[in-house]
Design an enzyme around this catalytic site. Structure first.
Site, mmCIF file in Angstrom:
data_model
loop_
_atom_site.group_PDB
_atom_site.id
_atom_site.type_symbol
_atom_site.label_atom_id
_atom_site.label_comp_id
_atom_site.label_asym_id
_atom_site.label_seq_id
_atom_site.Cartn_x
_atom_site.Cartn_y
_atom_site.Cartn_z
ATOM 1 N N CYS A 1 62.669 82.623 53.739
ATOM 2 C CA CYS A 1 61.879 82.999 52.565
ATOM 3 C C CYS A 1 62.346 82.126 51.411
ATOM 4 C CB CYS A 1 62.073 84.480 52.250
ATOM 5 S SG CYS A 1 61.335 84.987 50.674
ATOM 6 N N ASN A 2 61.407 81.507 50.723
ATOM 7 C CA ASN A 2 61.771 80.630 49.609
ATOM 8 C C ASN A 2 62.427 81.406 48.471
ATOM 9 O OD1 ASN A 2 60.321 77.625 49.781
ATOM 10 N ND2 ASN A 2 59.391 79.162 51.098
ATOM 11 N N THR A 3 61.812 82.516 48.076
ATOM 12 C CA THR A 3 62.358 83.284 46.962
ATOM 13 C C THR A 3 63.741 83.839 47.302
ATOM 14 O OG1 THR A 3 60.138 83.897 46.249
ATOM 15 C CG2 THR A 3 61.952 85.219 45.405
ATOM 16 N N CYS B 1 55.919 79.235 50.826
ATOM 17 C CA CYS B 1 56.023 80.571 51.415
ATOM 18 C C CYS B 1 55.947 80.408 52.925
ATOM 19 C CB CYS B 1 54.901 81.476 50.913
ATOM 20 S SG CYS B 1 54.853 83.103 51.727
ATOM 21 N N THR B 2 56.902 80.982 53.639
ATOM 22 C CA THR B 2 56.945 80.803 55.087
ATOM 23 C C THR B 2 55.778 81.469 55.804
ATOM 24 O OG1 THR B 2 58.490 82.676 55.179
ATOM 25 C CG2 THR B 2 59.436 80.480 55.164
ATOM 26 N N HIS B 3 55.124 82.432 55.161
ATOM 27 C CA HIS B 3 53.954 83.058 55.771
ATOM 28 C C HIS B 3 52.785 82.079 55.904
ATOM 29 C CE1 HIS B 3 56.206 86.573 54.521
ATOM 30 N NE2 HIS B 3 55.364 87.386 55.102
#
Length: 224
Positions: A25-27, A139-141
């Site tokens: 997750c980037n955040t 965003c990995t999604h």
């Protein structure tokens, strides 16, 4: 070094005893990586928006980032631009519901074209947005929507998904550790019961994962 027993942030590491942790997750990577690396000796691999990669490929020197609102708001994003793309204009859009759409797409649901178009219009419709020639996902999604994003974006736009780079880095770090390839199916642990578990299990099976498992059951010794 491990934190005191019972601390919530150490429960998964204590229970699963991993050789490496990927913060997918980037955040979460921008928020937690420094603290995690300070507290633990095992290696961590994080995810960051591909600003450096985008700057290397851009001809117009205007690059785009499609990410969650939380990632776009993080000061870390500005630091990445100053370090790796100081001569580029960075135009970012914090999408409101694209991560949820990506999860629906992963579960096999049809995604309305106008939902994708709205988010891309918000990115390319910014002042100067017509000059964007490279877009990174933050965003990995969004990996599960990449084909749709490419198809709906202006012709010639280059899209960058750092997922493979993160996987390569994880493999590089694991190599010297001599980690054995597990003989059983990979397991996916959830901190809460996932929506549509049957659809989710069906989507995960081709990736080599078994059915979703609640982490609480593992932590309490109810699951091997």
């Amino acid at each position: 070094m491990r934190p005191p027993a019972g601390r919530p942030y150490g429960r998964a590491i204590d229970a699963l005893d991993p050789d490496l942790v990927v913060i997918a997750c980037n955040t979460a990577s921008t928020l937690a990586l420094p603290a995690l690396r300070e507290r633990y000796t095992l290696p961590f691999v994080g995810c960051v928006p591909p600003i450096k990669w985008a700057a290397e490929l851009s001809r117009t020197r205007t690059i785009g980032l499609l990410a969650t609102r939380a990632t776009v708001r993080r000061p870390y994003l500005g630091d990445l631009q100053r370090r790796y793309a100081p001569d580029c204009t960075l135009l970012a859009h914090g999408a409101r519901g694209l991560a949820d759409l990506a999860e629906c797409a992963f579960r096999g649901h049809a995604i309305a074209t106008d939902a994708i178009d709205r988010e891309l219009d918000a990115l390319f419709g910014q002042p100067g947005g017509a000059a964007i020639d490279v877009v990174g996902i933050g965003c990995t999604h969004y990996t599960f929507l990449m084909d749709r994003l490419r198809a709906a974006s202006p012709p010639g736009t280059i899209w960058l998904d750092p997922a493979e780079a993160v996987a390569r880095q994880a493999a590089t770090v694991l190599g010297p550790l001599g980690t054995a390839v597990p003989s059983r199916p990979a397991r996916a642990f959830f901190t809460a019961a996932p929506a549509e578990p049957e659809r989710l299990a069906a989507a995960m099976a081709p990736l080599g994962y078994g059915a979703p498992v609640l982490f609480e059951n593992v932590a309490q010794g109810l699951c091997p």
